[in-house]
Design a protein around this motif. Structure first.
Motif, PDB file in Angstrom:
ATOM      1  N   VAL A 123       0.855  -1.199   0.000  1.00 60.41           N
ATOM      2  CA  VAL A 123       0.000   0.000   0.000  1.00 60.41           C
ATOM      3  C   VAL A 123       0.884   1.240   0.000  1.00 60.41           C
ATOM      4  CG1 VAL A 123      -1.795   1.284   1.206  1.00 60.41           C
ATOM      5  CG2 VAL A 123      -1.792  -1.223   1.274  1.00 60.41           C
ATOM      6  N   CYS A 124       0.606   2.178  -0.884  1.00 60.00           N
ATOM      7  CA  CYS A 124       1.382   3.412  -0.941  1.00 60.00           C
ATOM      8  C   CYS A 124       0.935   4.337   0.188  1.00 60.00           C
ATOM      9  CB  CYS A 124       1.200   4.099  -2.290  1.00 60.00           C
ATOM     10  SG  CYS A 124       2.366   5.442  -2.558  1.00 60.00           S
ATOM     11  N   LYS A 180      -2.886   9.375   2.231  1.00 59.01           N
ATOM     12  CA  LYS A 180      -3.753   8.212   2.052  1.00 59.01           C
ATOM     13  C   LYS A 180      -3.648   7.666   0.632  1.00 59.01           C
ATOM     14  CE  LYS A 180      -6.989  10.144   5.440  1.00 59.01           C
ATOM     15  NZ  LYS A 180      -8.304  10.801   5.633  1.00 59.01           N
ATOM     16  N   THR A 181      -3.436   8.578  -0.341  1.00 56.83           N
ATOM     17  CA  THR A 181      -3.285   8.163  -1.739  1.00 56.83           C
ATOM     18  C   THR A 181      -2.234   9.031  -2.413  1.00 56.83           C
ATOM     19  OG1 THR A 181      -5.090   9.639  -2.416  1.00 56.83           O
ATOM     20  CG2 THR A 181      -5.674   7.337  -2.009  1.00 56.83           C
ATOM     21  N   VAL A 182      -1.621   8.486  -3.470  1.00 55.48           N
ATOM     22  CA  VAL A 182      -0.585   9.196  -4.227  1.00 55.48           C
ATOM     23  C   VAL A 182      -0.886   9.057  -5.718  1.00 55.48           C
ATOM     24  CG1 VAL A 182       1.871   9.256  -4.845  1.00 55.48           C
ATOM     25  CG2 VAL A 182       1.190   8.878  -2.458  1.00 55.48           C
ATOM     26  N   VAL A 183      -0.711  10.160  -6.460  1.00 53.30           N
ATOM     27  CA  VAL A 183      -0.899  10.162  -7.912  1.00 53.30           C
ATOM     28  C   VAL A 183       0.425  10.530  -8.570  1.00 53.30           C
ATOM     29  CG1 VAL A 183      -2.198  11.089  -9.866  1.00 53.30           C
ATOM     30  CG2 VAL A 183      -3.293  10.917  -7.612  1.00 53.30           C
ATOM     31  N   LYS A 187      -2.363  -1.863 -10.220  1.00 60.00           N
ATOM     32  CA  LYS A 187      -2.708  -3.183  -9.699  1.00 60.00           C
ATOM     33  C   LYS A 187      -1.619  -3.714  -8.767  1.00 60.00           C
ATOM     34  CE  LYS A 187      -5.244  -4.361 -13.934  1.00 60.00           C
ATOM     35  NZ  LYS A 187      -5.265  -5.209 -15.155  1.00 60.00           N
ATOM     36  N   ILE A 188      -0.425  -3.165  -8.887  1.00 60.04           N
ATOM     37  CA  ILE A 188       0.710  -3.671  -8.116  1.00 60.04           C
ATOM     38  C   ILE A 188       0.785  -3.048  -6.734  1.00 60.04           C
ATOM     39  CG2 ILE A 188       3.250  -3.758  -8.059  1.00 60.04           C
ATOM     40  CD1 ILE A 188       3.159  -4.026 -11.113  1.00 60.04           C
ATOM     41  N   VAL A 189       0.521  -1.750  -6.647  1.00 65.60           N
ATOM     42  CA  VAL A 189       0.563  -1.036  -5.370  1.00 65.60           C
ATOM     43  C   VAL A 189      -0.789  -0.356  -5.145  1.00 65.60           C
ATOM     44  CG1 VAL A 189       1.657   0.814  -4.035  1.00 65.60           C
ATOM     45  CG2 VAL A 189       3.045  -0.651  -5.526  1.00 65.60           C
TER      46      VAL A 189
END
Length: 647
Positions: free
Chosen positions: A147-148, A162-165, A376-378
């Protein structure tokens, strides 16, 4: 998959930089849309970019829009994005393309003041309450248990989210090539991002190598415009944003003209004589370039029979005399570029201010993405723009908006947002990328959209504004304005269906005969009469009462299009309904394709690689045949799909 913590980023001492809901890496056109969307949805957002001077910069052509691309800009605006607003504030010329063709392929294109565009977008970002803009180079992702959780910069800052772009674009391990010269660089001689690519490979991502390029720029004071053809903007009022009032349109006399000239046999001879020094033919360039935007040397080789090629001279802004030579993209040596420029009519004495160049960069193979653009990987890591293998500012901005929306929704614990192929060109693009992948920089074309008659430039607000409102990017006031427009369109169509033109009306029959048509034998509704190619709305009003309230030109446009193309639109809507039934057939995440008897080997391999989410998506995968789909459908219906069930 390895933990990203195992990779050393730099010698800088690490420190805690802060906690955010969403972090966006890169402030190109994708990054700007992603960060603004996440912030406007109420998320505390950080936008980190290598250089503040590169925010929304245009390293290639100074324009926004064009075929398919212009429709994307309108879709971005309808969803609550910024690109349309920004270009309306900073354009120097506006033109509607393909006006002689049907509405499905019409598209707006604006010549941009590239420096004003950058400044205005940067200012918009700086003034967004929930958004922090910071200069820095992200070297590494913080990934824990797949999880990133944030990013680490080269200065040692650890930012958590919480999330990264990721919207790194051509800076990703970028390398500029001019003839025999090669050096590490991002676009326009900016810094490249090397360690982030290495980190992605450590995490298990498949990276590909793509290439794009730019033409030389010349000093406009040294161009002989008398030897070129003027290409002015339109007198008719146009805007990209549905919010921009007509009063803001710049008159054509105050717009800046572009100019057209051509290459010639002399130009082509110079190029052929130096092909041994052309990096794309000598083997220096390894990355795959865009087929739909070839370099001038590629054109000369591929289209050897053509005596000339168009060259558009495009001003880069009001406060500069620099001109972009659209059509002469090249990576030839600098001295050869000078000879090429001087061989072109009108440019015999042109002073080259910057040479053209090719740039190679890393791409995350898009089969590794969900339709939300989450990897799909992280988990909780999203990618957008040229990072995903697309080309163009508009394609990047469209993906950035969707990635930003989904990163923002995930940060708030809400469900995903996905546009289908029948919803928007943005949906077509993302589905193409994640389902089919791409072996070259992906460019949107109208031919890629099977439902292009309902995905038009003119109706993006009617299609998408409600969706933008649902995710929190379109205000109640803006939505109400669109719904009022929709109601007026419906009311006028209903009125025209109720009014009839009769055979006894001499004026009507005289008009019909003047246009080479047969006189009326039976009464016809106004709604049917306007379907005739020689009848438009204003002509129709000569024979019927005007509506009680004068209608806006945009309402009139919709009334005309919806009535004239009603039969074709209905057929497309029926196709959409059939497709949606397939989209409703979800494929479980944990399906084991090895357990399904009867699948062709290629189909099984492609299904395992892409792991489509619906039967409709599976049907669009190259290598999956109808028999595979039939077997898969039966298998799912029987409920025997879980890997866990077969262990």
């Amino acid at each position: 998959m390895k933990s990203s913590e195992s990779l050393k980023t730099s010698d800088a001492v690490q420190y805690e930089g802060g906690d955010y809901d969403v972090i966006v890496v890169g402030a190109g056109h994708a990054g700007c849309e992603a960060a603004l969307a996440a912030a406007r949805m109420g998320n505390k957002t950080l936008l980190v970019t290598i250089s503040l001077e590169m925010v929304a910069f245009m390293p290639c052509n100074p324009s926004v829009g064009g075929p398919a691309k212009g429709i994307v800009v309108r879709e971005i605006d309808a969803l609550g994005g910024e690109m349309g607003h920004n270009i309306d504030k900073t354009y120097i010329q506006m033109r509607m393309l393909n006006t002689g063709k049907g509405p499905a392929v019409r598209a707006l294109r604006a010549q941009a003041d590239k420096h004003a565009y950058h400044r205005q977008m940067k200012l918009t970002i700086e003034r967004e309450p929930n958004l922090t803009l910071r200069q820095g180079t992200v070297d590494q992702l913080i990934v824990e248990d797949g999880v990133c959780k944030g990013v680490i910069t080269n200065t040692g800052a650890r930012y958590h989210a919480k999330t990264v772009v990721l919207t790194v674009g051509t800076a990703a391990r970028g390398k500029i090539i001019i003839g025999e010269l090669q050096y590490q660089s991002g676009p326009n001689n900016s810094k490249s991002a090397v360690k982030l690519s290495e980190n992605l490979e450590e995490l298990g991502f498949d990276l590909e190598r793509f290439k794009t390029g730019t033409p030389p720029r010349v000093n406009g004071n040294t161009i002989n415009f008398d030897e070129t053809e003027e290409q002015p903007g339109d007198e008719e009022v146009h805007h990209f944003s549905f919010d921009t009032p007509d009063s803001k349109y710049i008159s054509v006399t105050d717009q800046l003209a572009c100019w057209l000239t051509y290459t010639n046999q002399g130009t082509h001879s110079i190029i052929r004589a130096n092909l041994d020094r052309a990096p794309m033919f000598s083997g220096i360039i390894k990355g795959v370039g865009p087929r739909y935007c070839p370099s001038i040397e590629d054109k000369i080789v591929r289209f050897a029979d053509k005596p000339r090629h168009q060259v558009f001279l495009e001003p880069e802004g009001r406060d500069t005399d620099e001109y972009y030579l659209d059509g002469v993209s090249t990576s030839m040596p600098e001295e050869v570029q000078q000879k090429i420029v001087h061989s072109i009519k009108g440019l015999e004495k042109a002073e080259m201010m910057r040479p053209g160049y090719a740039i190679e960069y890393d791409v995350v193979a898009p089969y590794q993405l969900h339709p939300t653009l989450e990897t799909k990987i992280v988990k909780n890591l999203y990618t957008a723009g040229q990072t995903n293998g697309s080309s163009g500012y508009e394609e990047a901005a469209g993906q950035g908006l969707i990635a930003g929306i989904n990163a923002g929704l995930r940060a708030q614990g809400k469900g995903p947002f996905v546009l289908g192929r029948s919803d928007a060109y943005i949906g077509v693009m993302i589905d193409d990328l994640v389902t089919k992948g791409t072996k070259e920089p992906y460019r949107l074309l109208t031919s890629r959209a099977e439902y292009r008659l309902i995905l038009r430039h003119d109706n993006a607000d009617l299609r998408l504004m409600e969706k933008g409102h649902d995710v929190g990017l379109v205000s109640d006031e803006r939505l109400a304005k669109m719904e009022d427009k929709k109601a007026k369109i419906a009311a006028e169509i209903k009125r025209l269906k109720s009014l009839k033109l009769k055979p006894s009306d001499q004026a009507v029959n005289d008009f019909i005969e003047e246009n080479g048509d047969n006189r009326l034998k039976d009464a016809i509704t106004a709604a049917d009469f306007i379907k005739r190619p020689y009848v438009d709305y204003q002509t129709l009003l000569k024979f019927i009462p005007a509506p009680a309230e004068e209608l806006d030109r945009h309402v009139i446009e919709q009334v005309e299009i919806q009535l004239k193309y009603a039969g074709y639109i209905k057929k497309e809507e029926q196709k959409v309904e059939r497709m949606k039934r397939m989209e409703a057939k979800r494929i479980p995440d944990d399906i084991d394709y090895e357990d399904i008897d009867g699948l062709a080997t290629e189909g099984r391999q492609k299904l395992e690689e892409i792991r489509p989410e619906t039967l409709a998506q599976a049907s669009r995968i190259s290598g999956v045949n109808p028999a595979d789909l039939a077997i898969l459908s039966v298998y799912i219906r029987q409920g025997k799909f879980s890997k866990k069930d077969h262990k």
